[in-house]
Motif scaffolding. Structure first.
Motif, PDB file in Angstrom:
ATOM      1  N   ALA A 169       0.852  -1.185   0.000  1.00  0.00           N
ATOM      2  CA  ALA A 169       0.000   0.000   0.000  1.00  0.00           C
ATOM      3  C   ALA A 169       0.889   1.236   0.000  1.00  0.00           C
ATOM      4  O   ALA A 169       1.763   1.389   0.867  1.00  0.00           O
ATOM      5  CB  ALA A 169      -0.911   0.005   1.223  1.00  0.00           C
ATOM      6  N   VAL A 170       0.692   2.116  -0.978  1.00  0.00           N
ATOM      7  CA  VAL A 170       1.493   3.339  -1.130  1.00  0.00           C
ATOM      8  C   VAL A 170       0.545   4.511  -1.361  1.00  0.00           C
ATOM      9  O   VAL A 170      -0.582   4.336  -1.831  1.00  0.00           O
ATOM     10  CB  VAL A 170       2.492   3.225  -2.302  1.00  0.00           C
ATOM     11  N   PRO A 171       0.981   5.734  -1.073  1.00  0.00           N
ATOM     12  CA  PRO A 171       0.119   6.898  -1.337  1.00  0.00           C
ATOM     13  C   PRO A 171      -0.118   7.068  -2.830  1.00  0.00           C
ATOM     14  O   PRO A 171       0.714   6.666  -3.662  1.00  0.00           O
ATOM     15  CB  PRO A 171       0.920   8.080  -0.770  1.00  0.00           C
ATOM     16  N   ASP A 172      -1.244   7.630  -3.194  1.00  0.00           N
ATOM     17  CA  ASP A 172      -1.492   7.970  -4.597  1.00  0.00           C
ATOM     18  C   ASP A 172      -0.382   8.889  -5.091  1.00  0.00           C
ATOM     19  O   ASP A 172       0.097   9.764  -4.359  1.00  0.00           O
ATOM     20  CB  ASP A 172      -2.849   8.671  -4.746  1.00  0.00           C
ATOM     21  N   GLY A 173       0.044   8.663  -6.326  1.00  0.00           N
ATOM     22  CA  GLY A 173       1.124   9.468  -6.892  1.00  0.00           C
ATOM     23  C   GLY A 173       2.507   8.944  -6.578  1.00  0.00           C
ATOM     24  O   GLY A 173       3.512   9.583  -6.923  1.00  0.00           O
ATOM     25  N   TYR A 219       2.434   1.788  14.675  1.00  0.00           N
ATOM     26  CA  TYR A 219       0.982   1.784  14.800  1.00  0.00           C
ATOM     27  C   TYR A 219       0.579   0.507  15.510  1.00  0.00           C
ATOM     28  O   TYR A 219       0.764  -0.587  14.984  1.00  0.00           O
ATOM     29  CB  TYR A 219       0.343   1.863  13.412  1.00  0.00           C
ATOM     30  N   THR A 220       0.028   0.634  16.727  1.00  0.00           N
ATOM     31  CA  THR A 220      -0.290  -0.549  17.518  1.00  0.00           C
ATOM     32  C   THR A 220      -1.780  -0.867  17.518  1.00  0.00           C
ATOM     33  O   THR A 220      -2.231  -1.695  18.300  1.00  0.00           O
ATOM     34  CB  THR A 220       0.185  -0.378  18.983  1.00  0.00           C
ATOM     35  N   GLY A 221      -2.545  -0.238  16.660  1.00  0.00           N
ATOM     36  CA  GLY A 221      -3.966  -0.519  16.583  1.00  0.00           C
ATOM     37  C   GLY A 221      -4.263  -1.761  15.759  1.00  0.00           C
ATOM     38  O   GLY A 221      -3.368  -2.416  15.219  1.00  0.00           O
ATOM     39  N   THR A 222      -5.571  -2.084  15.669  1.00  0.00           N
ATOM     40  CA  THR A 222      -6.018  -3.212  14.854  1.00  0.00           C
ATOM     41  C   THR A 222      -7.026  -2.749  13.799  1.00  0.00           C
ATOM     42  O   THR A 222      -7.789  -3.555  13.273  1.00  0.00           O
ATOM     43  CB  THR A 222      -6.665  -4.299  15.741  1.00  0.00           C
ATOM     44  N   ASP A 223      -7.023  -1.462  13.488  1.00  0.00           N
ATOM     45  CA  ASP A 223      -7.951  -0.883  12.526  1.00  0.00           C
ATOM     46  C   ASP A 223      -7.249  -0.747  11.170  1.00  0.00           C
ATOM     47  O   ASP A 223      -6.377   0.110  11.002  1.00  0.00           O
ATOM     48  CB  ASP A 223      -8.429   0.479  13.030  1.00  0.00           C
ATOM     49  N   VAL A 224      -7.621  -1.579  10.216  1.00  0.00           N
ATOM     50  CA  VAL A 224      -6.976  -1.548   8.900  1.00  0.00           C
ATOM     51  C   VAL A 224      -7.244  -0.218   8.201  1.00  0.00           C
ATOM     52  O   VAL A 224      -6.360   0.345   7.549  1.00  0.00           O
ATOM     53  CB  VAL A 224      -7.452  -2.733   8.036  1.00  0.00           C
ATOM     54  N   ARG A 225      -8.454   0.313   8.337  1.00  0.00           N
ATOM     55  CA  ARG A 225      -8.756   1.599   7.699  1.00  0.00           C
ATOM     56  C   ARG A 225      -7.886   2.719   8.266  1.00  0.00           C
ATOM     57  O   ARG A 225      -7.444   3.611   7.543  1.00  0.00           O
ATOM     58  CB  ARG A 225     -10.237   1.944   7.884  1.00  0.00           C
ATOM     59  N   GLY A 226      -7.660   2.660   9.586  1.00  0.00           N
ATOM     60  CA  GLY A 226      -6.786   3.653  10.197  1.00  0.00           C
ATOM     61  C   GLY A 226      -5.376   3.573   9.651  1.00  0.00           C
ATOM     62  O   GLY A 226      -4.731   4.599   9.389  1.00  0.00           O
ATOM     63  N   VAL A 231      -1.136   5.612   5.531  1.00  0.00           N
ATOM     64  CA  VAL A 231      -0.463   5.461   4.232  1.00  0.00           C
ATOM     65  C   VAL A 231      -0.864   6.601   3.306  1.00  0.00           C
ATOM     66  O   VAL A 231      -0.008   7.218   2.654  1.00  0.00           O
ATOM     67  CB  VAL A 231      -0.816   4.102   3.598  1.00  0.00           C
ATOM     68  N   ALA A 232      -2.152   6.904   3.234  1.00  0.00           N
ATOM     69  CA  ALA A 232      -2.645   7.970   2.358  1.00  0.00           C
ATOM     70  C   ALA A 232      -2.028   9.316   2.724  1.00  0.00           C
ATOM     71  O   ALA A 232      -1.792  10.164   1.848  1.00  0.00           O
ATOM     72  CB  ALA A 232      -4.165   8.055   2.425  1.00  0.00           C
ATOM     73  N   ALA A 233      -1.744   9.527   4.012  1.00  0.00           N
ATOM     74  CA  ALA A 233      -1.164  10.787   4.473  1.00  0.00           C
ATOM     75  C   ALA A 233       0.339  10.853   4.251  1.00  0.00           C
ATOM     76  O   ALA A 233       0.969  11.853   4.621  1.00  0.00           O
ATOM     77  CB  ALA A 233      -1.486  10.983   5.950  1.00  0.00           C
ATOM     78  N   GLY A 234       0.915   9.795   3.663  1.00  0.00           N
ATOM     79  CA  GLY A 234       2.346   9.805   3.366  1.00  0.00           C
ATOM     80  C   GLY A 234       3.233   9.445   4.541  1.00  0.00           C
ATOM     81  O   GLY A 234       4.435   9.729   4.519  1.00  0.00           O
ATOM     82  N   THR A 246      -7.664  -0.071  -0.121  1.00  0.00           N
ATOM     83  CA  THR A 246      -8.614   0.858  -0.721  1.00  0.00           C
ATOM     84  C   THR A 246      -8.223   2.283  -0.351  1.00  0.00           C
ATOM     85  O   THR A 246      -7.648   2.521   0.723  1.00  0.00           O
ATOM     86  CB  THR A 246     -10.053   0.596  -0.238  1.00  0.00           C
ATOM     87  N   GLY A 247      -8.536   3.228  -1.240  1.00  0.00           N
ATOM     88  CA  GLY A 247      -8.265   4.632  -0.957  1.00  0.00           C
ATOM     89  C   GLY A 247      -6.838   5.053  -1.183  1.00  0.00           C
ATOM     90  O   GLY A 247      -6.501   6.246  -1.051  1.00  0.00           O
TER      91      GLY A 247
END
Length: 284
Positions: A169-173, A219-226, A231-234, A246-247
């Protein structure tokens, strides 16, 4: 050298929590009793196991912790295994899952009365072994058709549930977007260290045969969306099953040949037999 079990358990609780007072609360002792336990264990072994300010394992304590954790888990697992022989049915099945093992197929297989708990990989294994969970689903990266490298927590049965492709998973661009990459090409990139959600970075280092893949943040959470939001934020890259990305953009892997594998883990499944059969595509 006796190394009594209750002293070992006190040591592990203090060492992992970094606090005598916290260990006293967790174990139901006074803080004075905790100090006495540690002193007795250090006297028995003839070496200091913990520094006091701050509370942290010494070199000898770190080595003992490597042995004590699995040993105590095996003892708890033995008790749980014997308890299963006489446990009365209660009509409830508790299934522990790692975040990446909760697929649409798993959700569809859940039976009425099933309780689902999303936990980290090691927690799922430990709680299955010690009887807190009836069944567990764990995941990881491995070569196609190879079993996951799981620790030995006693006589547990493992069965494959499924395999699926992995992607980065990488940021867009991202400059590599749209091409297949060798994992080793990304060894010096910024990564997110998310051991319970993404593939752990230590596994990436093993399969790419490099000491790269250093985490930019943890990141020690278990939320994949988080995680995907980071990743999206770079903030870094993450290796995940391709179908959950996704996203953001995804880079397919040309090498090494690896897959995301999910396995069902259990002792005597008892009332969970029907669910275990549904998850693995077998007849109960």
């Amino acid at each position: 050298m006796t190394m009594e079990t209750h002293l070992l358990r006190t040591f592990v609780t203090v060492a992992r929590g970094g606090s005598f007072s916290r260990a006293a609360r967790d174990l139901g002792y006074t803080q004075s009793a905790i100090s006495q336990h540690i002193a007795a264990l250090e006297q028995d072994l003839g070496t200091a196991l913990l520094t006091r300010r701050p509370v942290a394992p010494t070199r000898a304590g770190e080595r003992l912790l490597e042995h004590a954790g699995p040993l105590l888990t095996r003892l708890d697992a033995a008790r749980a295994d014997l308890a299963r022989l006489t446990a009365a049915p209660n009509g409830r099945v508790i299934l522990g899952l790692t975040p990446l093992s909760l697929t649409a197929e798993v959700a569809a297989a859940a039976r009425r009365g099933t309780e689902l708990r999303v936990l980290g990989r090691e927690d799922v294994l430990t709680e299955v072994a010690t009887g807190s969970l009836d069944l567990g689903l764990v995941d990881g990266m491995t070569a196609p058709s190879d079993p996951l490298p799981l620790p030995d927590f006693g006589p547990l049965t493992t069965t494959v549930v499924g395999e699926r492709p992995l992607a980065v998973a990488v940021p867009d661009g991202h400059p590599m977007a749209g091409r297949a990459v060798r994992l080793a090409e990304l060894a010096d990139a910024a990564w997110i260290d998310a051991p319970d959600t993404a593939i752990p970075l230590e596994r990436l280092r093993k399969f790419a045969s490099t000491d790269g893949f250093r985490g930019r943040l943890r990141y020690t959470g278990t939320d994949v969306r988080g995680l995907l939001g980071l990743v999206a934020a770079g903030q870094g890259l993450a290796l995940l099953p391709a179908d959950v990305i996704t996203g953001v953009s995804a880079l397919s892997l040309s090498s090494p040949r690896v897959v995301h594998r999910t396995e069902l883990v259990h002792g005597d499944p008892g009332e969970g037999s029907a669910l275990a059969a549904a998850l693995t595509g077998q007849r109960p």
